[in-house]
Design an enzyme around this catalytic site. Structure first.
Site, short mmCIF file in Angstrom:
data_model
loop_
_atom_site.label_atom_id
_atom_site.label_comp_id
_atom_site.label_asym_id
_atom_site.label_seq_id
_atom_site.Cartn_x
_atom_site.Cartn_y
_atom_site.Cartn_z
N ASN A 5 -8.25 4.18 8.12
CA ASN A 5 -7.63 3.10 8.88
C ASN A 5 -7.91 3.20 10.38
O ASN A 5 -8.05 2.19 11.06
CB ASN A 5 -6.12 3.06 8.64
CG ASN A 5 -5.48 4.43 8.62
OD1 ASN A 5 -5.83 5.27 7.80
ND2 ASN A 5 -4.58 4.66 9.55
N CYS A 45 3.74 4.91 14.83
CA CYS A 45 4.82 5.15 13.88
C CYS A 45 5.70 3.90 13.84
O CYS A 45 5.44 2.93 14.53
CB CYS A 45 5.60 6.39 14.26
SG CYS A 45 6.44 6.24 15.82
N GLN A 53 -7.87 -0.28 3.31
CA GLN A 53 -8.68 -0.80 4.42
C GLN A 53 -10.02 -1.36 3.93
O GLN A 53 -10.61 -2.22 4.57
CB GLN A 53 -8.95 0.31 5.45
CG GLN A 53 -7.74 0.70 6.25
CD GLN A 53 -7.34 -0.31 7.31
OE1 GLN A 53 -8.17 -1.03 7.85
NE2 GLN A 53 -6.06 -0.38 7.61
N GLY A 72 0.80 -1.22 0.00
CA GLY A 72 0.00 0.00 0.00
C GLY A 72 0.84 1.27 0.00
O GLY A 72 0.50 2.26 -0.66
N THR A 73 1.94 1.25 0.74
CA THR A 73 2.76 2.46 0.83
C THR A 73 3.37 2.80 -0.53
O THR A 73 3.33 3.96 -0.98
CB THR A 73 3.86 2.27 1.89
OG1 THR A 73 3.22 2.01 3.14
CG2 THR A 73 4.74 3.50 2.01
N THR A 105 11.70 -6.97 -10.99
CA THR A 105 11.11 -8.30 -11.16
C THR A 105 9.90 -8.46 -10.24
O THR A 105 9.99 -8.16 -9.05
CB THR A 105 12.17 -9.39 -10.86
OG1 THR A 105 13.29 -9.16 -11.71
CG2 THR A 105 11.61 -10.78 -11.09
N SER A 135 -3.53 -3.28 -0.80
CA SER A 135 -2.42 -3.98 -0.15
C SER A 135 -2.89 -5.37 0.26
O SER A 135 -3.94 -5.51 0.91
CB SER A 135 -1.97 -3.19 1.09
OG SER A 135 -1.04 -3.94 1.82
N1 PLP Z 1 -3.13 2.92 3.46
C1 PLP Z 1 -3.88 2.56 4.51
C2 PLP Z 1 -5.26 3.11 4.66
C3 PLP Z 1 -3.38 1.65 5.45
O1 PLP Z 1 -4.13 1.29 6.50
C4 PLP Z 1 -2.06 1.16 5.27
C5 PLP Z 1 -1.45 0.27 6.29
O2 PLP Z 1 -1.65 0.46 7.47
C6 PLP Z 1 -1.33 1.57 4.15
C7 PLP Z 1 -1.90 2.45 3.26
C8 PLP Z 1 0.05 1.04 3.90
O3 PLP Z 1 0.01 -0.28 3.41
P1 PLP Z 1 1.27 -1.25 3.50
O4 PLP Z 1 1.37 -1.71 4.92
O5 PLP Z 1 0.95 -2.38 2.55
O6 PLP Z 1 2.45 -0.48 3.04
#
Ligand code: PLP
Length: 392
Positions: free
Chosen positions: A159, A336, A189, A74-75, A247, A209
């Protein structure tokens, strides 16, 4: 969950890998897998599995397979969306300084990407307010977007609180007032509970994610629907149609597809069952405890697994530790990388006073939560809260 074997109410942080998903991944690994860019048999097999996974993810999102970019989670998807869309807007020669607008309750993956974009380039970042329920204010959004807006980021569900945003209406406002803007939604989420083909339809870009939906950690997706476009963030062999070199994690992609398939098959039942368990937990805790506020008023659209409470006279770190000692795994809502709890900008944006937010606790239920889990929480949490208050 070996540190926390008992009762897990932290699905918002990560979900256990579902056995069916692990089985699909094991099957993918059972025969040799090459690099999907190669031409021999194992490479062909990898390519076939990757493209089948892409087809399945695309169908789940109601999009074309060519729109699906596999990432590391997700990040990365959020960073790629923000920097990639702003880069593409700059390349197109947007009519003025690029503006990115994000909701005041975005996950740090989005919020910090916007902040960094504004720090390092000619991008202006504006945050749009939410109301007391944590819902983005449509009029406030309308007042912030204009012809200079390149990107609007509004998450599908938060989240911390689980609040679901009215994305269709918000996207409509953006299209009316900001003709050059792309809409990005972080659906990380929401993926376990909402039909994304419908709920995220208003967004040009969507992030997912795998580990939030019963899949493996380390794989995610950014879907980009033309005419929206992104510039890459990493360069190399040109994988993922030149948009994300490197990859691909074929087994991870297989796991993500399997997790989404399961979630879709079980959605109706999961939403009903988990929602009922969450409601029972909420009712039980509010009955048994004094000084407890439901952070989001009943009636607001919230994911079925989320319960966010603020407990008066409680320090959340102490509460989470005391609960953990009794085998209850919950969360403060925001943490954090060091694991330390930070003051929640989400609650601040909703107007929750600091002294109330100190006692914030988030229970997030998932597909494997049972009635016994809720019974156990109801038997343990009130006593722990009472004794912390008594000791204070
Ligand atoms: N976006 C939301 C709403 C999330 O809750 C999270 C993870 O807590 C992320 C993005 C980040 O995802 P990842 O842990 O796969 O990097």
């Amino acid at each position: 969950m070996s540190d926390c074997p008992s009762t897990y109410f932290d699905h918002g942080a990560t979900t256990p890998l579902r056995p069916e998903v692990a089985a699909a991944m094991a099957e993918a690994r059972a025969e040799p897998l090459g690099n999907p860019t190669g031409s021999h048999r194992p490479a062909q097999r990898a390519r076939r599995l990757l493209e089948e996974a892409r087809d399945e993810v695309a169908a789940h999102l109601g999009r074309d397979p060519g729109e699906v970019i596999f990432t590391s989670g997700g990040t990365e998807s959020a960073n790629l969306a923000v920097f990639g869309a702003l880069g593409a807007a700059a390349r197109r020669g947007s009519p003025g300084p690029a503006v990115v607008v994000s909701s005041a309750v975005e996950h740090p993956a989005v919020r910090e990407s916007c902040r960094a974009a504004a720090r390092w380039s000619a991008v202006t970042w504006r945050e749009v307010a939410v109301d007391r329920s944590g819902t983005v204010d449509v009029d406030a959004l309308a007042g912030l977007v204009d012809v200079e807006t390149a990107l609007v980021a509004v998450m599908l569900a938060n989240n911390e609180t689980g609040v679901v945003q009215p994305l269709h209406g918000l996207a409509e406002v953006v299209r009316e007032r900001a003709p050059h803007a792309r809409v990005f939604t972080d659906a990380v989420q929401a993926a376990s509970f909402l039909d994304l083909a419908h709920a995220a339809a208003g967004a040009d870009l969507v992030a997912l994610s795998a580990h939030k939906v019963g899949g493996p950690v380390g794989v995610g997706v950014l879907a980009v629907r033309p005419p929206a476009d992104i510039d890459p963030r990493q360069y190399g062999g040109g994988q993922e149609r030149e948009r994300r070199s490197g990859t691909q994690d074929v087994v991870g992609a297989v796991g993500l597809a399997a997790a989404l398939r399961l979630a879709a098959t079980e959605r109706e039942d999961t939403v009903r069952r988990v929602g009922a368990l969450r409601d029972r937990l909420a009712a039980g805790l509010t009955d048994r405890l004094d000084g407890v506020h439901r952070t989001v008023a009943p009636g607001v659209d919230v994911l079925p697994g989320h319960l966010h409470l603020c407990l008066v006279g409680i320090e959340r770190e102490e509460l989470l530790l005391a609960l953990s000692e009794r085998g209850i795994c919950a969360s403060g809502g925001s943490s954090c990388a060091s694991g330390a709890l930070e003051a929640s900008y989400v609650l601040a944006a909703m107007g929750v006073p600091d002294e109330v937010a100190r006692g914030a606790i988030r229970f997030t239920l998932g597909h494997d939560t049972t009635g016994e889990d809720v019974d156990r929480a109801l038997a343990i949490v009130p006593g722990v809260v009472d004794s912390l208050r008594h000791d204070a």
